[in-house]
Design a protein around this motif. Structure first.
Motif, PDB file in Angstrom:
ATOM      1  N   GLN A   6       1.037  -1.129  -0.033  1.00  0.00           N
ATOM      2  CA  GLN A   6       0.066  -0.012  -0.156  1.00  0.00           C
ATOM      3  C   GLN A   6       0.785   1.188  -0.020  1.00  0.00           C
ATOM      4  O   GLN A   6       1.895   1.342   0.654  1.00  0.00           O
ATOM      5  N   ARG A   7       0.623   2.429  -0.796  1.00  0.00           N
ATOM      6  CA  ARG A   7       1.245   3.425  -0.815  1.00  0.00           C
ATOM      7  C   ARG A   7       0.132   4.535  -0.490  1.00  0.00           C
ATOM      8  O   ARG A   7      -1.073   4.529  -1.009  1.00  0.00           O
ATOM      9  N   GLU A   8       0.770   5.780   0.053  1.00  0.00           N
ATOM     10  CA  GLU A   8      -0.341   6.764   0.232  1.00  0.00           C
ATOM     11  C   GLU A   8      -0.176   7.727  -0.870  1.00  0.00           C
ATOM     12  O   GLU A   8       0.878   7.613  -1.494  1.00  0.00           O
ATOM     13  N   THR A   9      -1.135   8.134  -1.134  1.00  0.00           N
ATOM     14  CA  THR A   9      -1.544   9.038  -2.222  1.00  0.00           C
ATOM     15  C   THR A   9      -2.473  10.396  -1.831  1.00  0.00           C
ATOM     16  O   THR A   9      -3.369  10.005  -1.315  1.00  0.00           O
ATOM     17  N   LEU A  10      -1.995  11.215  -2.329  1.00  0.00           N
ATOM     18  CA  LEU A  10      -2.799  12.515  -2.365  1.00  0.00           C
ATOM     19  C   LEU A  10      -3.833  12.526  -3.511  1.00  0.00           C
ATOM     20  O   LEU A  10      -3.359  12.620  -4.462  1.00  0.00           O
TER      21      LEU A  10
ATOM     22  N   ASP B  19      -5.440  12.390   2.001  1.00  0.00           N
ATOM     23  CA  ASP B  19      -4.069  11.133   1.978  1.00  0.00           C
ATOM     24  C   ASP B  19      -4.796  10.053   2.205  1.00  0.00           C
ATOM     25  O   ASP B  19      -5.462   9.548   3.130  1.00  0.00           O
ATOM     26  N   VAL B  20      -4.858   9.073   1.043  1.00  0.00           N
ATOM     27  CA  VAL B  20      -5.457   7.741   1.023  1.00  0.00           C
ATOM     28  C   VAL B  20      -4.292   6.667   0.875  1.00  0.00           C
ATOM     29  O   VAL B  20      -3.368   7.036   0.284  1.00  0.00           O
ATOM     30  N   LEU B  21      -4.640   5.434   1.364  1.00  0.00           N
ATOM     31  CA  LEU B  21      -3.883   4.440   1.017  1.00  0.00           C
ATOM     32  C   LEU B  21      -4.310   3.648  -0.320  1.00  0.00           C
ATOM     33  O   LEU B  21      -5.529   3.170  -0.255  1.00  0.00           O
TER      34      LEU B  21
ATOM     35  N   SER C  31     -13.532  11.000   3.400  1.00  0.00           N
ATOM     36  CA  SER C  31     -13.803  11.219   4.767  1.00  0.00           C
ATOM     37  C   SER C  31     -14.142  12.478   5.361  1.00  0.00           C
ATOM     38  O   SER C  31     -14.595  12.770   6.504  1.00  0.00           O
TER      39      SER C  31
ATOM     40  N   ASP D 216      -3.771   0.137  -2.802  1.00  0.00           N
ATOM     41  CA  ASP D 216      -3.224  -0.983  -2.720  1.00  0.00           C
ATOM     42  C   ASP D 216      -2.977  -1.260  -3.994  1.00  0.00           C
ATOM     43  O   ASP D 216      -3.762  -1.465  -4.915  1.00  0.00           O
TER      44      ASP D 216
ATOM     45  N   GLU E  16     -14.495   4.299  -2.528  1.00  0.00           N
ATOM     46  CA  GLU E  16     -14.225   4.679  -1.312  1.00  0.00           C
ATOM     47  C   GLU E  16     -14.873   5.966  -0.832  1.00  0.00           C
ATOM     48  O   GLU E  16     -14.794   6.833  -1.666  1.00  0.00           O
TER      49      GLU E  16
END
Length: 63
Positions: free
Chosen positions: A4-8, A19-21, A36, A23, A33
């Protein structure tokens, strides 16, 4: 093994930066998704390019 990588991203509804993870271990995929902040459903389109890199595209549910 999951990667998993963080992506803005910017929510296509409320405009908030999130800031979402993501996969990207499964290659190309499509999933929803909720934002938030405003709870609207964001469509995530993950595609694998010719170099094996995952590109993330987001859209509104009604696009």
């Amino acid at each position: 093994m999951s990667y998993q990588r963080e992506t803005l991203i910017q929510c296509p509804y409320c405009g908030e930066t999130l800031d979402v993870l993501v996969d990207d271990s499964s290659g190309s995929q499509t999933y929803y998704e909720d934002c938030s902040v405003c709870c609207s459903p964001i469509l995530f389109l993950l595609t694998e390019d010719e170099f094996g890199e995952i590109q993330v595209e987001i859209k509104r549910d009604d696009e």
